[in-house]
Design a protein around this motif. Structure first.
Motif, mmCIF file in Angstrom:
data_model
loop_
_atom_site.group_PDB
_atom_site.id
_atom_site.type_symbol
_atom_site.label_atom_id
_atom_site.label_comp_id
_atom_site.label_asym_id
_atom_site.label_seq_id
_atom_site.Cartn_x
_atom_site.Cartn_y
_atom_site.Cartn_z
ATOM 1 N N SER A 204 -4.268 0.066 3.442
ATOM 2 C CA SER A 204 -3.483 -0.321 3.396
ATOM 3 C C SER A 204 -3.160 -0.967 2.144
ATOM 4 O O SER A 204 -1.172 -0.847 1.427
ATOM 5 C CB SER A 204 -3.657 -1.845 4.121
ATOM 6 O OG SER A 204 -4.917 -2.526 3.552
ATOM 7 N N ALA A 205 -3.807 -1.502 0.986
ATOM 8 C CA ALA A 205 -3.577 -1.764 -0.261
ATOM 9 C C ALA A 205 -2.766 -0.610 -1.205
ATOM 10 O O ALA A 205 -1.906 -0.635 -2.390
ATOM 11 C CB ALA A 205 -4.597 -2.714 -1.184
ATOM 12 N N ALA A 206 -3.274 0.168 -0.758
ATOM 13 C CA ALA A 206 -3.458 1.949 -2.076
ATOM 14 C C ALA A 206 -2.172 2.152 -1.910
ATOM 15 O O ALA A 206 -0.580 2.419 -2.242
ATOM 16 C CB ALA A 206 -4.069 2.540 -1.872
ATOM 17 N N ALA A 207 -1.333 2.185 -0.613
ATOM 18 C CA ALA A 207 -0.883 2.611 0.358
ATOM 19 C C ALA A 207 1.189 2.041 -0.264
ATOM 20 O O ALA A 207 1.751 2.506 -0.770
ATOM 21 C CB ALA A 207 0.062 2.980 1.959
ATOM 22 N N ILE A 208 0.888 0.656 0.042
ATOM 23 C CA ILE A 208 1.781 -0.235 -0.703
ATOM 24 C C ILE A 208 1.998 0.182 -2.219
ATOM 25 O O ILE A 208 3.030 0.257 -2.623
ATOM 26 C CB ILE A 208 1.329 -1.654 0.013
ATOM 27 C CG1 ILE A 208 1.613 -1.721 1.900
ATOM 28 C CG2 ILE A 208 2.654 -2.878 -0.716
ATOM 29 C CD1 ILE A 208 1.736 -2.658 1.805
ATOM 30 N N GLU A 209 0.643 -0.227 -3.009
ATOM 31 C CA GLU A 209 0.781 0.000 -4.174
ATOM 32 C C GLU A 209 1.661 0.962 -4.777
ATOM 33 O O GLU A 209 2.403 1.465 -5.724
ATOM 34 C CB GLU A 209 -0.437 -0.015 -5.037
ATOM 35 C CG GLU A 209 -0.678 -0.051 -6.528
ATOM 36 C CD GLU A 209 -0.339 -1.859 -6.667
ATOM 37 O OE1 GLU A 209 1.020 -1.527 -7.669
ATOM 38 O OE2 GLU A 209 -0.334 -2.601 -6.014
ATOM 39 N N ALA A 210 1.397 2.554 -3.738
ATOM 40 C CA ALA A 210 2.290 3.688 -3.908
ATOM 41 C C ALA A 210 3.859 3.256 -4.353
ATOM 42 O O ALA A 210 4.520 4.196 -4.769
ATOM 43 C CB ALA A 210 1.234 4.593 -3.034
ATOM 44 N N LEU A 211 4.504 2.906 -3.349
ATOM 45 C CA LEU A 211 5.869 2.629 -3.206
ATOM 46 C C LEU A 211 6.103 1.604 -4.349
ATOM 47 O O LEU A 211 7.079 1.560 -4.718
ATOM 48 C CB LEU A 211 5.837 1.893 -1.604
ATOM 49 C CG LEU A 211 5.423 2.367 -0.643
ATOM 50 C CD1 LEU A 211 6.163 1.857 0.741
ATOM 51 C CD2 LEU A 211 6.197 3.930 -0.632
ATOM 52 N N LYS A 212 5.244 0.468 -4.706
ATOM 53 C CA LYS A 212 5.776 0.022 -5.945
ATOM 54 C C LYS A 212 6.511 0.553 -7.383
ATOM 55 O O LYS A 212 7.725 -0.226 -7.635
ATOM 56 C CB LYS A 212 4.857 -1.090 -6.643
ATOM 57 C CG LYS A 212 4.430 -2.513 -5.459
ATOM 58 C CD LYS A 212 2.993 -3.184 -6.350
ATOM 59 C CE LYS A 212 2.630 -4.043 -4.956
ATOM 60 N NZ LYS A 212 1.558 -4.879 -5.437
#
Length: 422
Positions: A204-212
């Motif tokens: 979940s953290a990686a998915a959001i970080e990829a959008l930043k």
């Protein structure tokens, strides 16, 4: 002697030749040989000398199932899993596969309708341009409410540039000891992700970080609708890769993954990226609208009328997802991994958006969600109220939510100045 016994068995009618079995099963001999090579349908006997294949007539039903599954387009690798299951489990797997096909067809239909609206609006605009060689143009509808074309411009006429004011909050809940949900709220990104499996928190953290890294609209003006759709596709692919990398070191990476629901703000449009059963809602004119569709088995059963919403709440497979970002293509908790849905969302000054994981939506009904979102003075208060509602309902799962208000940019600047003075 052993070979003679086998030949007698085949000749006595206990087994049949591949040609006879082809007639029984309605499959060609070529298909039967191919399915044997793939391990989908092994013959009962292969003569060790001449290589002739012999089949048990009782295998005809399994062979017909393979043929039927091919007719609905199921990949051979998945057929292999289905035919190895008992009848009840096979039925669940087939339902999950077909629900995924319908969900992806619906997503393509939505994109097709958006393109029709977008190109129709462009055609009318060209027709109204002085010197245009086209006709006089149409005075009909400018597109549906999800379009980011003429309706958006009309809705914002005279309002000035828009901005978003937002907040996000996660909570472990009352029952769980670890938090695998993630949420983010920033000037250009609003996102929630609900992780599952051994590497759920990392996913979940990686998915959001990829959008930043996305900062659309920060350069020479806001991107066109076509450019934004392309960028959304690229962003969705980046999130998928990030999740695969994040869970690669897990003992069972195919059992870890995350949902993802995110909205990316360009300064003039919102781009929506969605996969799984986290949700996005829009509060407009006092009404709360859900603007995402769950990629879950129970949602597909609600859609086809085989399950009511009340029955879905207690269905034993209510957690089975049809689409999610996962470590590998196959998962114990997820029927199939797939690309997220992407589309554009119309924005109007005064809109309030809510993104949340099922730790909120599964335990708090929409009437209570609406009341909390309406009553809150701002995004910060809204997320606190919502997390509080989930905990009051027993908090059986992690909770993630993010809220954003669409405001006129001048009003946002005044709000920031007020907060600095306080």
């Amino acid at each position: 002697m052993e070979r003679e016994g086998r030949a007698v068995g085949a000749a006595s009618g206990e087994l049949v030749t591949i040609g006879e079995f082809a007639r029984l099963s309605r499959l060609s001999a070529k298909a039967l040989r191919r399915y044997d090579e793939l391990g989908l349908l092994r013959p009962a006997l292969v003569d060790p000398v001449n290589g002739y294949r012999y089949y048990d007539p009782a295998q005809a039903e399994e062979a017909r199932l393979v043929a039927w599954l091919r007719r609905i387009g199921m990949p051979l690798s998945r057929i292999g899993r289905v035919v190895a299951l008992d009848a009840g489990a096979a039925a669940v797997e087939i339902r999950a596969y077909w629900a995924r096909v319908e969900a992806e067809t619906a997503a393509r239909r939505d994109l097709a309708m958006y393109l029709v609206d977008h190109l129709s609006a462009e055609g009318r605009a060209m027709a109204r341009t002085p010197g245009s060689t086209g006709g006089t143009g149409s005075t009909g509808s400018t597109g549906n409410a999800g379009s980011a074309g003429g309706a958006e411009s009309a809705g914002r006429a005279g309002a000035g540039p828009l901005a978003i004011r937002c907040a996000a909050l996660t909570d472990t809940g009352v029952v769980r000891t670890a938090n695998q949900d993630a949420a983010f709220a920033g000037p250009r990104l609003l996102a929630v992700a609900d992780g599952f499996g051994e590497g759920g928190a990392e996913a979940s953290a990686a998915a959001i970080e990829a959008l930043k890294p996305s900062a659309w609209g920060s350069g020479g003006g806001a991107p066109s609708a076509a450019d934004l759709l392309n960028a959304l596709e690229d962003t969705a692919d980046s999130a998928s890769r990030a999740v695969r990398e994040a869970v690669a070191s897990c003992a069972a990476p195919d059992g870890s993954g995350t949902t993802l629901t995110a909205m990316l703000w360009t300064g003039s449009r919102l781009g929506l990226v969605h996969i799984g059963d986290s949700r996005a809602y829009l509060l407009r004119g006092g009404e709360l609208f859900r603007i995402t569709h769950d990629h879950s088995l129970v949602q597909s059963m609600i859609d086809d009328g085989s399950l009511s919403r009340e029955e879905a709440a207690s269905h034993p497979q209510r957690a089975l997802l049809l689409k999610a970002l996962v470590g590998e293509a196959r998962s114990a908790q997820v029927a199939v991994a797939s690309r997220p849905d992407v589309r554009l969302q119309e924005v109007l000054a005064g809109d309030r958006y809510l993104l949340c994981s099922d730790g909120l939506s599964a335990v708090v009904d929409e009437a209570d969600l609406r009341a909390a979102v309406v009553a809150a003075d701002g995004p910060e208060e809204a997320v606190r109220r919502l997390v509080g509602l989930a905990r009051e309902a027993g908090g059986p799962d992690n909770v993630a939510c993010a809220v954003a208000d669409v405001v006129v940019e001048e009003q946002e600047q005044k709000q920031e100045q007020k907060q600095e003075q306080e």
